[in-house]
Design a protein around this motif. Structure first.
Motif, PDB file in Angstrom:
ATOM      1  N   MET A   1       0.854  -1.187   0.000  1.00  0.00           N
ATOM      2  CA  MET A   1       0.000   0.000   0.000  1.00  0.00           C
ATOM      3  C   MET A   1       0.894   1.243   0.000  1.00  0.00           C
ATOM      4  SD  MET A   1      -2.786   1.239   2.865  1.00  0.00           S
ATOM      5  CE  MET A   1      -3.609  -0.344   2.807  1.00  0.00           C
ATOM      6  N   ALA A   2       0.623   2.201  -0.861  1.00  0.00           N
ATOM      7  CA  ALA A   2       1.427   3.420  -0.934  1.00  0.00           C
ATOM      8  C   ALA A   2       1.122   4.336   0.240  1.00  0.00           C
ATOM      9  CB  ALA A   2       1.148   4.148  -2.249  1.00  0.00           C
ATOM     10  N   MET A   3       2.186   4.997   0.734  1.00  0.00           N
ATOM     11  CA  MET A   3       2.013   5.959   1.809  1.00  0.00           C
ATOM     12  C   MET A   3       1.325   7.219   1.274  1.00  0.00           C
ATOM     13  SD  MET A   3       3.234   4.736   4.662  1.00  0.00           S
ATOM     14  CE  MET A   3       2.516   3.185   4.138  1.00  0.00           C
ATOM     15  N   GLU A   4       0.409   7.775   2.028  1.00  0.00           N
ATOM     16  CA  GLU A   4      -0.241   9.023   1.647  1.00  0.00           C
ATOM     17  C   GLU A   4       0.675  10.203   1.963  1.00  0.00           C
ATOM     18  OE1 GLU A   4      -4.778   7.572   2.770  1.00  0.00           O
ATOM     19  OE2 GLU A   4      -3.914   9.366   3.657  1.00  0.00           O
ATOM     20  N   LEU A   5       0.653  11.211   1.101  1.00  0.00           N
ATOM     21  CA  LEU A   5       1.419  12.420   1.364  1.00  0.00           C
ATOM     22  C   LEU A   5       0.704  13.257   2.410  1.00  0.00           C
ATOM     23  CD1 LEU A   5       2.455  13.474  -2.256  1.00  0.00           C
ATOM     24  CD2 LEU A   5       3.892  12.423  -0.513  1.00  0.00           C
ATOM     25  N   ALA A   6       1.470  13.864   3.283  1.00  0.00           N
ATOM     26  CA  ALA A   6       0.885  14.749   4.286  1.00  0.00           C
ATOM     27  C   ALA A   6       0.485  16.056   3.627  1.00  0.00           C
ATOM     28  CB  ALA A   6       1.896  15.021   5.395  1.00  0.00           C
ATOM     29  N   THR A   7      -0.544  16.690   4.144  1.00  0.00           N
ATOM     30  CA  THR A   7      -0.927  18.006   3.643  1.00  0.00           C
ATOM     31  C   THR A   7       0.030  19.043   4.205  1.00  0.00           C
ATOM     32  OG1 THR A   7      -2.360  18.517   5.502  1.00  0.00           O
ATOM     33  CG2 THR A   7      -3.366  17.324   3.669  1.00  0.00           C
ATOM     34  N   GLU A   8       0.007  20.221   3.607  1.00  0.00           N
ATOM     35  CA  GLU A   8       0.892  21.286   4.057  1.00  0.00           C
ATOM     36  C   GLU A   8       0.567  21.727   5.478  1.00  0.00           C
ATOM     37  OE1 GLU A   8       3.632  22.239   2.463  1.00  0.00           O
ATOM     38  OE2 GLU A   8       3.076  20.628   1.102  1.00  0.00           O
ATOM     39  N   GLU A   9      -0.658  21.407   5.951  1.00  0.00           N
ATOM     40  CA  GLU A   9      -1.014  21.805   7.318  1.00  0.00           C
ATOM     41  C   GLU A   9      -0.151  21.092   8.355  1.00  0.00           C
ATOM     42  OE1 GLU A   9      -5.288  23.040   8.926  1.00  0.00           O
ATOM     43  OE2 GLU A   9      -5.397  21.717   7.197  1.00  0.00           O
ATOM     44  N   TRP A  10       0.340  19.901   8.041  1.00  0.00           N
ATOM     45  CA  TRP A  10       1.143  19.126   8.978  1.00  0.00           C
ATOM     46  C   TRP A  10       2.613  19.092   8.611  1.00  0.00           C
ATOM     47  CZ3 TRP A  10      -0.531  17.955  13.579  1.00  0.00           C
ATOM     48  CH2 TRP A  10      -1.891  17.765  13.797  1.00  0.00           C
ATOM     49  N   LYS A  11       2.914  18.853   7.342  1.00  0.00           N
ATOM     50  CA  LYS A  11       4.288  18.601   6.936  1.00  0.00           C
ATOM     51  C   LYS A  11       5.212  19.784   7.232  1.00  0.00           C
ATOM     52  CE  LYS A  11       7.012  16.973   2.984  1.00  0.00           C
ATOM     53  NZ  LYS A  11       6.957  16.594   1.549  1.00  0.00           N
ATOM     54  N   GLY A  12       6.255  19.521   8.016  1.00  0.00           N
ATOM     55  CA  GLY A  12       7.244  20.537   8.332  1.00  0.00           C
ATOM     56  C   GLY A  12       6.797  21.616   9.302  1.00  0.00           C
ATOM     57  N   SER A  13       5.624  21.448   9.893  1.00  0.00           N
ATOM     58  CA  SER A  13       5.067  22.488  10.759  1.00  0.00           C
ATOM     59  C   SER A  13       5.384  22.255  12.232  1.00  0.00           C
ATOM     60  CB  SER A  13       3.542  22.547  10.591  1.00  0.00           C
ATOM     61  OG  SER A  13       3.186  22.899   9.276  1.00  0.00           O
ATOM     62  N   HIS A  14       5.513  23.357  12.978  1.00  0.00           N
ATOM     63  CA  HIS A  14       5.544  23.268  14.429  1.00  0.00           C
ATOM     64  C   HIS A  14       4.142  22.892  14.916  1.00  0.00           C
ATOM     65  CE1 HIS A  14       9.432  25.149  14.357  1.00  0.00           C
ATOM     66  NE2 HIS A  14       8.985  26.336  13.989  1.00  0.00           N
ATOM     67  N   VAL A  15       4.055  22.230  16.068  1.00  0.00           N
ATOM     68  CA  VAL A  15       2.770  21.981  16.730  1.00  0.00           C
ATOM     69  C   VAL A  15       2.836  22.711  18.067  1.00  0.00           C
ATOM     70  CG1 VAL A  15       1.213  20.254  17.688  1.00  0.00           C
ATOM     71  CG2 VAL A  15       2.451  19.775  15.563  1.00  0.00           C
ATOM     72  N   LEU A  16       2.246  23.904  18.117  1.00  0.00           N
ATOM     73  CA  LEU A  16       2.384  24.793  19.263  1.00  0.00           C
ATOM     74  C   LEU A  16       1.095  24.975  20.042  1.00  0.00           C
ATOM     75  CD1 LEU A  16       4.460  27.602  17.472  1.00  0.00           C
ATOM     76  CD2 LEU A  16       5.338  25.652  18.789  1.00  0.00           C
ATOM     77  N   SER A  17      -0.028  24.988  19.353  1.00  0.00           N
ATOM     78  CA  SER A  17      -1.310  25.308  19.984  1.00  0.00           C
ATOM     79  C   SER A  17      -2.430  24.626  19.212  1.00  0.00           C
ATOM     80  CB  SER A  17      -1.531  26.831  19.975  1.00  0.00           C
ATOM     81  OG  SER A  17      -2.866  27.159  20.284  1.00  0.00           O
ATOM     82  N   VAL A  18      -3.515  24.311  19.911  1.00  0.00           N
ATOM     83  CA  VAL A  18      -4.666  23.734  19.214  1.00  0.00           C
ATOM     84  C   VAL A  18      -5.279  24.741  18.251  1.00  0.00           C
ATOM     85  CG1 VAL A  18      -5.240  22.065  21.013  1.00  0.00           C
ATOM     86  CG2 VAL A  18      -6.220  24.351  21.111  1.00  0.00           C
ATOM     87  N   SER A  19      -4.972  26.011  18.431  1.00  0.00           N
ATOM     88  CA  SER A  19      -5.480  27.039  17.518  1.00  0.00           C
ATOM     89  C   SER A  19      -4.920  26.855  16.112  1.00  0.00           C
ATOM     90  CB  SER A  19      -5.121  28.435  18.039  1.00  0.00           C
ATOM     91  OG  SER A  19      -5.662  28.647  19.332  1.00  0.00           O
TER      92      SER A  19
ATOM     93  N   PHE B   1      -4.951  24.059  14.494  1.00  0.00           N
ATOM     94  CA  PHE B   1      -5.623  22.948  13.837  1.00  0.00           C
ATOM     95  C   PHE B   1      -6.936  23.371  13.187  1.00  0.00           C
ATOM     96  CE2 PHE B   1      -3.790  20.631  17.747  1.00  0.00           C
ATOM     97  CZ  PHE B   1      -2.536  20.557  17.170  1.00  0.00           C
ATOM     98  N   SER B   2      -7.373  22.576  12.244  1.00  0.00           N
ATOM     99  CA  SER B   2      -8.705  22.707  11.653  1.00  0.00           C
ATOM    100  C   SER B   2      -9.416  21.370  11.803  1.00  0.00           C
ATOM    101  CB  SER B   2      -8.601  23.069  10.173  1.00  0.00           C
ATOM    102  OG  SER B   2      -8.004  22.001   9.442  1.00  0.00           O
ATOM    103  N   VAL B   3     -10.725  21.362  11.617  1.00  0.00           N
ATOM    104  CA  VAL B   3     -11.470  20.107  11.676  1.00  0.00           C
ATOM    105  C   VAL B   3     -10.925  19.125  10.654  1.00  0.00           C
ATOM    106  CG1 VAL B   3     -13.737  19.058  11.270  1.00  0.00           C
ATOM    107  CG2 VAL B   3     -13.569  21.168  12.606  1.00  0.00           C
ATOM    108  N   GLU B   4     -10.548  19.645   9.493  1.00  0.00           N
ATOM    109  CA  GLU B   4     -10.033  18.788   8.423  1.00  0.00           C
ATOM    110  C   GLU B   4      -8.675  18.192   8.785  1.00  0.00           C
ATOM    111  OE1 GLU B   4     -13.147  21.347   7.120  1.00  0.00           O
ATOM    112  OE2 GLU B   4     -11.196  21.910   7.991  1.00  0.00           O
TER     113      GLU B   4
END
Length: 320
Positions: free
Chosen positions: A1-19, A21-24
C-alpha cells in the motif's frame, strides 16, 4: 500500500497550539492514528510498512518538567515508527546559563524534530522562532498541551462510537492551571458540543480560554460547582487533578485539594454510556474502584496517546 502524502497543514510544521488545527487536519491526523494503531496491533489489512516510515530519523525529547506519559509515549511512538530518540533533561547546559533557544538550536542539529516541555507559559512558541526544524509543544507551564488534547479527542471519538458533534463534555477539577483542559476546551470548540466546567472556587476556567471558545461560536458553555448538577447528562466526564506545582501558597492548595472525588457513588446518576477520562497522574480525585467501571477510559486514553503521537510525528515529517 502506498504511503499518503501529508498536507501542508502538517508537513514541516511546528505543533504549538490547538489554535493551529482545523477540523479537516484533525480528521486527517486521526485517520493516520488509526493506521498506526492497526499496524502496531497487527490488525487484518493493516500496513506493516507504517512501522518503518521513520527509519533513520531521530526525535529529540527535551523535558524541563517531570513527565511519565508524554515522554514515554513520544519515545515509544518514534521507536514504533522505526526511529530513535535523543533524551535531554534539565541537567543540560541550561544549568550553566545557556539560553533555552541556544540549547534547542543545538539539539536540532542532531535531530529531525524535537519535543519540548517547559515550565514557562509561551516558551515553546517563543523558541520556535529560532528553529529550522519542527518542534512539538509537550506542555508549557499552565499554557497549552496540544498533543494531549488531540489524544483526548481521539479517545472521545473512539469511546463514543466515532461521534464528537452533539456530545456533552464535563470537565471537572482544576481548570485554572490545568493546561490539558485549556487545550481540550479550545479544540472541542471547533465542534458543536456542550461544555460543562465544574471546579472548586478560585480554580475556574481562565477567561482567555472561555473567550477563545466563544469566538468560534459553536460550543455551548455552562459553569457550576456541583458535579451532580450535570453528571446525569454528560457523555464524557473529564477529571483533572489539582495542580499542586502551580500554587504559590501551599495552604491554598490544601484548601482545594480533595474538593471533588469521583467514586462509584458520584457516578450513580451518570448515564451508562458516560466515558470517564483523566490525563493522569491522579492523586485521589478518581477512586480506584472506578477502574472497574466499563467506561473508565483513562488507561485506554494513555495507550491512544502513543498512536496519536505516532501519527503527529509521521505527519510532521511528511512520511505518512
Amino acid at each position: 500500500m502506498a504511503m499518503e502524502l501529508a498536507t501542508e497543514e502538517w508537513k514541516g510544521s511546528h505543533v504549538l497550539s490547538v489554535s493551529d488545527f482545523s477540523v479537516e487536519s484533525v480528521a486527517e491526523l486521526f485517520a493516520a492514528a488509526d493506521k498506526c494503531k492497526a499496524a502496531v496491533n497487527g490488525a487484518e489489512g493493516s500496513d506493516p510498512a507504517v512501522l518503518q516510515v521513520c527509519k533513520n530519523k531521530v526525535l529529540g525529547l527535551v523535558f524541563y518538567e517531570p513527565s511519565t506519559r508524554t515522554n514515554c509515549s513520544f519515545a515509544a511512538a518514534m521507536q514504533r515508527l522505526g526511529g530513535t530518540c535523543l533524551q535531554v533533561s534539565e541537567n543540560s547546559s541550561v544549568k550553566k546559563g545557556e539560553t533555552l533557544q541556544d540549547t534547542m538550536r543545538c539539539i536540532e542539529c542532531y535531530c529531525d524534530l524535537t519535543v519540548l516541555r517547559h515550565p514557562e507559559k509561551g516558551s515553546v512558541s517563543r523558541v520556535s522562532a529560532y528553529l529550522r526544524k519542527p518542534v512539538l509543544n509537550a506542555g508549557d507551564g499552565d499554557g497549552e498541551h496540544p498533543t494531549q488534547a488531540l489524544l483526548d479527542l481521539f479517545t472521545i471519538a473512539n469511546e463514543q462510537g466515532g461521534k464528537i458533534e452533539g456530545l456533552t463534555i464535563t470537565m471537572l477539577g482544576d481548570l485554572k492551571y490545568g493546561r490539558t483542559t485549556h487545550s481540550l476546551a479550545k479544540l472541542l470548540a471547533m465542534y458543536r458540543v456542550k461544555l460543562n466546567f465544574v471546579s472548586p472556587q478560585g480554580l475556574g476556567m481562565p477567561e482567555s480560554v472561555k473567550k477563545s471558545v466563544a469566538a468560534l461560536g459553536r460550543a455551548e458553555v455552562f459553569e457550576c460547582s456541583d458535579l451532580q448538577e450535570v453528571v446525569a447528562k454528560s457523555d464524557v466526564l473529564y477529571v483533572t487533578r489539582v495542580q499542586k506545582e502551580r500554587f504559590q501558597d501551599l495552604a491554598e492548595y490544601e484548601r482545594v485539594q480533595g474538593s471533588f472525588v469521583v467514586d462509584s457513588k458520584a457516578l450513580d446518576n451518570a448515564m451508562s454510556t458516560c466515558t470517564v477520562m483523566h490525563p493522569l497522574p491522579r492523586v485521589g480525585e478518581i477512586a480506584e474502584e472506578v477502574d472497574d467501571y466499563p467506561n473508565a477510559a483513562y488507561f485506554r486514553q494513555m495507550e491512544n496517546g502513543m498512536y496519536v503521537r505516532m501519527a503527529i510525528i509521521a505527519k510532521v515529517l511528511g512520511v505518512l
